[in-house]
Write a protein that holds these residues in place. Structure first.
Motif, short mmCIF file in Angstrom:
data_model
loop_
_atom_site.label_atom_id
_atom_site.label_comp_id
_atom_site.label_asym_id
_atom_site.label_seq_id
_atom_site.Cartn_x
_atom_site.Cartn_y
_atom_site.Cartn_z
N UNK A 14 4.86 4.34 -1.60
CA UNK A 14 5.66 3.30 -2.26
C UNK A 14 7.13 3.55 -1.96
N UNK A 15 7.70 2.69 -1.13
CA UNK A 15 9.13 2.79 -0.84
C UNK A 15 9.59 1.49 -0.21
N UNK A 16 10.88 1.13 -0.35
CA UNK A 16 11.39 -0.07 0.31
C UNK A 16 11.29 0.06 1.82
N UNK A 17 11.05 -1.07 2.48
CA UNK A 17 10.93 -1.08 3.94
C UNK A 17 12.04 -1.98 4.50
N UNK A 18 12.94 -1.45 5.33
CA UNK A 18 14.02 -2.28 5.88
C UNK A 18 13.52 -3.23 6.96
N UNK A 19 14.14 -4.41 7.01
CA UNK A 19 13.85 -5.37 8.08
C UNK A 19 14.80 -5.07 9.22
N UNK A 20 14.27 -4.65 10.33
CA UNK A 20 15.10 -4.28 11.48
C UNK A 20 15.54 -5.52 12.24
N UNK A 21 16.36 -5.29 13.26
CA UNK A 21 16.94 -6.41 14.01
C UNK A 21 15.88 -7.30 14.63
N UNK A 22 14.75 -6.71 15.07
CA UNK A 22 13.71 -7.49 15.72
C UNK A 22 12.75 -8.14 14.74
N UNK A 23 12.98 -7.99 13.43
CA UNK A 23 12.13 -8.61 12.43
C UNK A 23 11.05 -7.66 11.92
N UNK A 24 10.26 -8.14 10.96
CA UNK A 24 9.24 -7.31 10.32
C UNK A 24 8.09 -8.19 9.87
N UNK A 25 6.87 -7.84 10.27
CA UNK A 25 5.69 -8.61 9.87
C UNK A 25 5.01 -7.95 8.69
N UNK A 26 4.11 -8.70 8.04
CA UNK A 26 3.32 -8.15 6.94
C UNK A 26 2.49 -6.97 7.42
N UNK A 27 1.92 -7.06 8.61
CA UNK A 27 1.12 -5.96 9.16
C UNK A 27 1.96 -4.71 9.34
N UNK A 28 3.22 -4.88 9.77
CA UNK A 28 4.09 -3.73 9.96
C UNK A 28 4.44 -3.07 8.63
N UNK A 29 4.63 -3.87 7.58
CA UNK A 29 4.90 -3.29 6.26
C UNK A 29 3.71 -2.47 5.79
N UNK A 30 2.50 -2.99 6.01
CA UNK A 30 1.30 -2.24 5.64
C UNK A 30 1.26 -0.90 6.37
N UNK A 31 1.65 -0.92 7.64
CA UNK A 31 1.67 0.31 8.41
C UNK A 31 2.74 1.27 7.92
N UNK A 32 3.96 0.76 7.65
CA UNK A 32 5.05 1.59 7.17
C UNK A 32 4.73 2.22 5.81
N UNK A 33 3.88 1.54 5.03
CA UNK A 33 3.51 2.03 3.69
C UNK A 33 2.23 2.85 3.71
N UNK A 34 1.81 3.26 4.91
CA UNK A 34 0.60 4.07 5.09
C UNK A 34 -0.66 3.36 4.61
N UNK A 35 -0.66 2.06 4.71
CA UNK A 35 -1.85 1.27 4.40
C UNK A 35 -2.15 1.20 2.91
N UNK A 36 -3.28 0.53 2.59
CA UNK A 36 -3.72 0.42 1.21
C UNK A 36 -4.36 1.73 0.77
N UNK A 37 -4.21 2.05 -0.50
CA UNK A 37 -4.87 3.24 -1.05
C UNK A 37 -6.37 3.00 -1.07
#
Length: 360
Positions: A259-282
């Motif tokens: 659980x942590x905020x995920x920054x939107x980088x210059x190239x953008x951010x998809x829902x799938x990338x957020x799931x990856x950055x958050x280590x997936x679903x528990x």
């Protein structure tokens, strides 16, 4: 007397149990729950806010957000041109007279341009310098020296640039005040002079302040226009502020691996990338069928809620196409069993206390 004590004990134990159950309920409710949301359409919540529920599909997939430049940016680009450097107050000039080496001693440390914009030079006295290019000042000085010297051929250069400056702060590695020298300084080179953007800096959120007016500039936005930061030239007195990525963040809540905020980088951010950055679903607690994106729509004074069933592998493609926006909230509901286990775990200490007290 003993019977009265037993009654009091029984009442106390009952109150403890009820209070513990209440705490457990509070603990569960203090965590987010999707609750009973309508499957699709508009509804008004108890707090009066208006929501629109949309199951995520190819038909409901929001269009990518495109930041459109306003007229100010077009005007800034149109008025930004390379200009020949003009001598400014505070600059130090180096002046050499060919054929008169003795006069070089007087100007060994250079000739400063005073606050009135003049240079004090032997034989001719005060000579106007500020606002002139180096060739213009050279011609002016030469015409004055011709009255006293047979061969007046002054060689002029700026040896210390102190007049024209700009300031840059925010998310750059070396904020501060910088001189504008004879080579034009673009927005790109200004950021480079300050050591570049920090890891938490957002190059798509830059504020250029000029003569009391602010211009909101993004490097990605300029590229979308077919322009670049090299086409915006910095002027004397400009101030540049580079914002943090914290203004451009997606917030993650619920049953994720991290659980942590995920920054939107210059190239953008998809829902799938957020799931990856958050280590997936528990895998132990998350209800993969209830993944929600909460997005405020201030223009229409309502909040959109998109939900997707991530138990279906084909929805991974949708998640990859769903573009996150600043301040989106991504939430995953816990499973019903997870909620029940949390209630039980909250009640167990109270149950143990009841048994201990009952044995007294």
């Amino acid at each position: 007397m003993r019977q009265s004590l037993k009654v009091l004990r029984a009442l106390s134990l009952l109150l403890i149990t009820l209070w513990s159950a209440g705490c457990a309920t509070t603990t569960i409710n203090s965590g987010l729950q999707a609750g009973e949301l309508p499957p699709v359409g508009d509804f008004t919540a108890e707090n009066g806010l208006q929501f629109n529920i949309q199951p995520l599909s190819l038909a409901t997939l929001p269009l990518p957000q495109v930041t459109r430049p306003n007229n100010d940016i077009y005007q800034l680009l149109a008025s930004s041109k390379k200009m020949e450097y003009h001598i400014a107050q505070g600059d130090i000039l180096g002046i050499v007279l060919v054929g008169y080496p003795d006069m070089a001693v007087a100007g060994a440390n250079g000739y400063p341009v005073d606050q009135q914009g003049f240079v004090q030079f032997p034989l001719v006295g005060r000579v106007k310098a500020s606002g002139l290019s180096v060739p213009q000042f050279t011609a002016s000085l030469q015409s004055k020296l011709q009255r006293y010297l047979k061969y007046s051929d002054p060689q002029v250069k700026i040896i210390n640039y102190r007049g024209n400056k700009f300031f840059i702060d925010g998310e750059v590695r070396q904020p501060g005040e910088f001189a504008i020298e004879d080579a034009p300084v673009s927005l790109y080179s200004a950021i480079s002079k300050a050591g570049g953007v920090t890891e938490t800096g957002d190059s798509n959120s830059i504020v250029l302040s000029r003569k009391g007016r602010n211009y909101n500039v993004g490097l990605q936005m300029l590229r979308q226009m077919g322009a670049s930061g090299n086409q915006i030239y910095i002027q004397d007195g400009d101030s540049i502020h580079l914002n943090s990525q914290s203004r451009n963040t997606v917030y993650v809540l619920g049953e994720f691996g991290q659980i942590k905020p995920v920054p939107i980088l210059e190239q953008g951010l998809s829902l799938a990338q957020v799931l990856g950055e958050s280590q997936g679903l528990n895998s132990f607690t998350a209800n993969a069928a209830k993944v929600y994106v909460v997005r405020d729509n201030l223009e229409f004074r309502r909040t959109n809620i998109y939900y997707v069933d991530m138990q279906t592998i084909t929805n991974l493609a949708l998640a990859n196409r769903f573009e996150m926006q600043p301040n989106d909230i991504l939430y995953v509901d816990p499973t019903g069993l997870t909620r029940w286990n949390r209630v039980i775990n909250s009640l167990l200490p109270s149950t143990s206390a009841v048994r201990s007290l009952s044995g007294l």
